[in-house]
Design a protein around this motif. Structure first.
Motif, PDB file in Angstrom:
ATOM      1  N   GLN A 165       4.754  27.646   1.170  1.00 14.73           N
ATOM      2  CA  GLN A 165       3.538  27.271   1.102  1.00 14.73           C
ATOM      3  C   GLN A 165       3.034  26.557  -0.268  1.00 14.73           C
ATOM      4  O   GLN A 165       2.022  25.689  -0.148  1.00 14.73           O
ATOM      5  CB  GLN A 165       2.814  28.361   1.149  1.00 14.73           C
ATOM      6  CG  GLN A 165       2.794  29.085   2.588  1.00 14.73           C
ATOM      7  CD  GLN A 165       3.959  30.189   2.838  1.00 14.73           C
ATOM      8  OE1 GLN A 165       4.900  30.350   1.827  1.00 14.73           O
ATOM      9  NE2 GLN A 165       3.866  30.710   3.956  1.00 14.73           N
ATOM     10  N   ILE A 224      -3.808  26.933  -7.013  1.00  8.08           N
ATOM     11  CA  ILE A 224      -5.147  27.608  -6.502  1.00  8.08           C
ATOM     12  C   ILE A 224      -5.489  27.260  -5.231  1.00  8.08           C
ATOM     13  O   ILE A 224      -5.713  28.144  -4.286  1.00  8.08           O
ATOM     14  CB  ILE A 224      -6.049  27.576  -7.817  1.00  8.08           C
ATOM     15  CG1 ILE A 224      -5.702  28.319  -9.025  1.00  8.08           C
ATOM     16  CG2 ILE A 224      -7.429  27.943  -7.168  1.00  8.08           C
ATOM     17  CD1 ILE A 224      -6.684  28.021 -10.322  1.00  8.08           C
ATOM     18  N   GLU A 225      -5.246  26.095  -4.941  1.00  8.67           N
ATOM     19  CA  GLU A 225      -5.758  25.412  -3.601  1.00  8.67           C
ATOM     20  C   GLU A 225      -4.815  26.089  -2.384  1.00  8.67           C
ATOM     21  O   GLU A 225      -5.116  26.399  -1.515  1.00  8.67           O
ATOM     22  CB  GLU A 225      -5.909  23.980  -3.547  1.00  8.67           C
ATOM     23  CG  GLU A 225      -6.353  23.135  -2.402  1.00  8.67           C
ATOM     24  CD  GLU A 225      -7.514  23.712  -2.199  1.00  8.67           C
ATOM     25  OE1 GLU A 225      -8.080  23.779  -0.747  1.00  8.67           O
ATOM     26  OE2 GLU A 225      -8.489  24.014  -3.139  1.00  8.67           O
ATOM     27  N   PHE A 259      -3.124  29.011  -2.800  1.00  6.27           N
ATOM     28  CA  PHE A 259      -3.702  30.415  -2.429  1.00  6.27           C
ATOM     29  C   PHE A 259      -4.715  30.437  -1.482  1.00  6.27           C
ATOM     30  O   PHE A 259      -4.972  31.092  -0.629  1.00  6.27           O
ATOM     31  CB  PHE A 259      -3.741  31.048  -3.837  1.00  6.27           C
ATOM     32  CG  PHE A 259      -2.884  31.698  -4.460  1.00  6.27           C
ATOM     33  CD1 PHE A 259      -2.003  32.785  -3.899  1.00  6.27           C
ATOM     34  CD2 PHE A 259      -2.265  31.506  -5.523  1.00  6.27           C
ATOM     35  CE1 PHE A 259      -1.029  33.376  -4.316  1.00  6.27           C
ATOM     36  CE2 PHE A 259      -1.056  32.035  -5.888  1.00  6.27           C
ATOM     37  CZ  PHE A 259      -0.740  32.971  -5.474  1.00  6.27           C
ATOM     38  N   ARG A 260      -5.597  29.494  -1.593  1.00  7.56           N
ATOM     39  CA  ARG A 260      -6.983  29.507  -1.064  1.00  7.56           C
ATOM     40  C   ARG A 260      -6.614  29.191   0.737  1.00  7.56           C
ATOM     41  O   ARG A 260      -7.387  29.557   1.353  1.00  7.56           O
ATOM     42  CB  ARG A 260      -7.829  28.534  -1.597  1.00  7.56           C
ATOM     43  CG  ARG A 260      -8.655  28.954  -2.946  1.00  7.56           C
ATOM     44  CD  ARG A 260      -9.538  28.257  -3.278  1.00  7.56           C
ATOM     45  NE  ARG A 260     -10.345  28.994  -4.559  1.00  7.56           N
ATOM     46  CZ  ARG A 260     -10.893  28.337  -5.375  1.00  7.56           C
ATOM     47  NH1 ARG A 260     -11.091  26.939  -5.307  1.00  7.56           N
ATOM     48  NH2 ARG A 260     -11.345  29.124  -6.391  1.00  7.56           N
ATOM     49  N   ASN A 261      -5.574  28.323   0.759  1.00  7.77           N
ATOM     50  CA  ASN A 261      -5.263  27.909   1.917  1.00  7.77           C
ATOM     51  C   ASN A 261      -4.701  28.968   2.940  1.00  7.77           C
ATOM     52  O   ASN A 261      -4.496  28.823   4.113  1.00  7.77           O
ATOM     53  CB  ASN A 261      -4.401  26.517   2.027  1.00  7.77           C
ATOM     54  CG  ASN A 261      -5.122  25.424   1.550  1.00  7.77           C
ATOM     55  OD1 ASN A 261      -6.315  25.245   1.711  1.00  7.77           O
ATOM     56  ND2 ASN A 261      -4.452  24.148   0.995  1.00  7.77           N
ATOM     57  N   ASN A 265      -5.368  31.896   4.547  1.00  3.73           N
ATOM     58  CA  ASN A 265      -6.233  32.809   4.895  1.00  3.73           C
ATOM     59  C   ASN A 265      -6.192  33.489   6.008  1.00  3.73           C
ATOM     60  O   ASN A 265      -6.846  34.306   6.301  1.00  3.73           O
ATOM     61  CB  ASN A 265      -7.442  31.953   5.079  1.00  3.73           C
ATOM     62  CG  ASN A 265      -7.298  30.588   5.936  1.00  3.73           C
ATOM     63  OD1 ASN A 265      -6.559  30.426   6.638  1.00  3.73           O
ATOM     64  ND2 ASN A 265      -8.566  29.700   5.612  1.00  3.73           N
ATOM     65  N   GLN A 312      -0.286  33.420   8.278  1.00  5.96           N
ATOM     66  CA  GLN A 312      -0.135  32.619   7.040  1.00  5.96           C
ATOM     67  C   GLN A 312       0.303  33.705   6.007  1.00  5.96           C
ATOM     68  O   GLN A 312       1.157  33.571   5.244  1.00  5.96           O
ATOM     69  CB  GLN A 312      -0.950  31.802   6.433  1.00  5.96           C
ATOM     70  CG  GLN A 312      -1.295  30.516   7.453  1.00  5.96           C
ATOM     71  CD  GLN A 312      -2.400  29.554   6.998  1.00  5.96           C
ATOM     72  OE1 GLN A 312      -3.251  30.294   6.349  1.00  5.96           O
ATOM     73  NE2 GLN A 312      -2.375  28.301   7.231  1.00  5.96           N
ATOM     74  N   LYS A 313      -0.402  34.941   5.704  1.00  4.20           N
ATOM     75  CA  LYS A 313      -0.303  35.784   4.864  1.00  4.20           C
ATOM     76  C   LYS A 313       0.950  36.416   5.028  1.00  4.20           C
ATOM     77  O   LYS A 313       1.911  36.795   4.237  1.00  4.20           O
ATOM     78  CB  LYS A 313      -1.390  36.958   4.756  1.00  4.20           C
ATOM     79  CG  LYS A 313      -2.578  36.466   4.247  1.00  4.20           C
ATOM     80  CD  LYS A 313      -3.774  37.672   4.261  1.00  4.20           C
ATOM     81  CE  LYS A 313      -5.007  36.983   4.005  1.00  4.20           C
ATOM     82  NZ  LYS A 313      -5.944  37.964   4.148  1.00  4.20           N
TER      83      LYS A 313
END
Length: 156
Positions: free
Chosen positions: A103, A126-127, A129-131, A133, A137-138
């Motif tokens: 990722q 950071i972006e 991580f924000r993607n 969601n 994906q987690k």
């Protein structure tokens, strides 16, 4: 609410008073300008001596106050510098780990010398991580982390 104390005017006034006293003492050699001028001169001289000593004390207190503030700020700066160093090292370690995970392959697209990460890499991480969601994906991210750590523990 914090109050800011301004000692500038008081400090300048103390300096002027301290300069006034030696100038006043220079007038002792001058003749009397009027009757009882010598008595008035010495009365003002005694008053000037007391006020000058008080002004020196106040000026010294102001100087020591600002010296203590400076030392306190310098001590706090050293604490923040240590904290910043620890945070940077922690971030660098995490970026090395995340660099290997699917990722976060966007981080590898940037050109860099060696394996060093730079400040422009941080928004990319950071972006990424924000993607992450959705639950799928987690779970993929967790599985990728498990695979990475299991492969590194076998290599050690």
């Amino acid at each position: 609410m914090r109050y800011k104390i301004d000692f500038g005017l008081v400090f300048v006034l103390c300096i002027i008073i301290m300069i006034f006293d030696p100038i006043w003492k220079l007038l002792e050699d001058r003749p009397e300008a009027f009757d009882y001028g010598d008595i008035i001169y010495h009365a003002v001289g005694v008053f000037s001596f007391v006020v000058t000593n008080l002004a020196m004390g106040i000026a010294a207190a102001i100087v020591f106050y600002f010296m203590s503030l400076f030392l306190d700020k310098k001590k706090n700066f050293e604490i923040y510098a240590d904290l910043r160093g620890n945070t940077s090292s922690l971030l660098y370690t995490h970026m090395k780990i995340l660099n290997e995970i699917e990722q976060f392959k966007e981080v590898n697209k940037r050109e860099r010398t060696g394996d060093l990460f730079l400040i422009p890499d941080i928004p990319i991480v950071i972006e990424a991580f924000r993607n992450i969601n959705s639950e799928e994906q987690k779970s993929q991210f967790k599985e990728s982390l498990k695979e990475y750590f299991s492969s590194t523990s076998k290599q050690s």
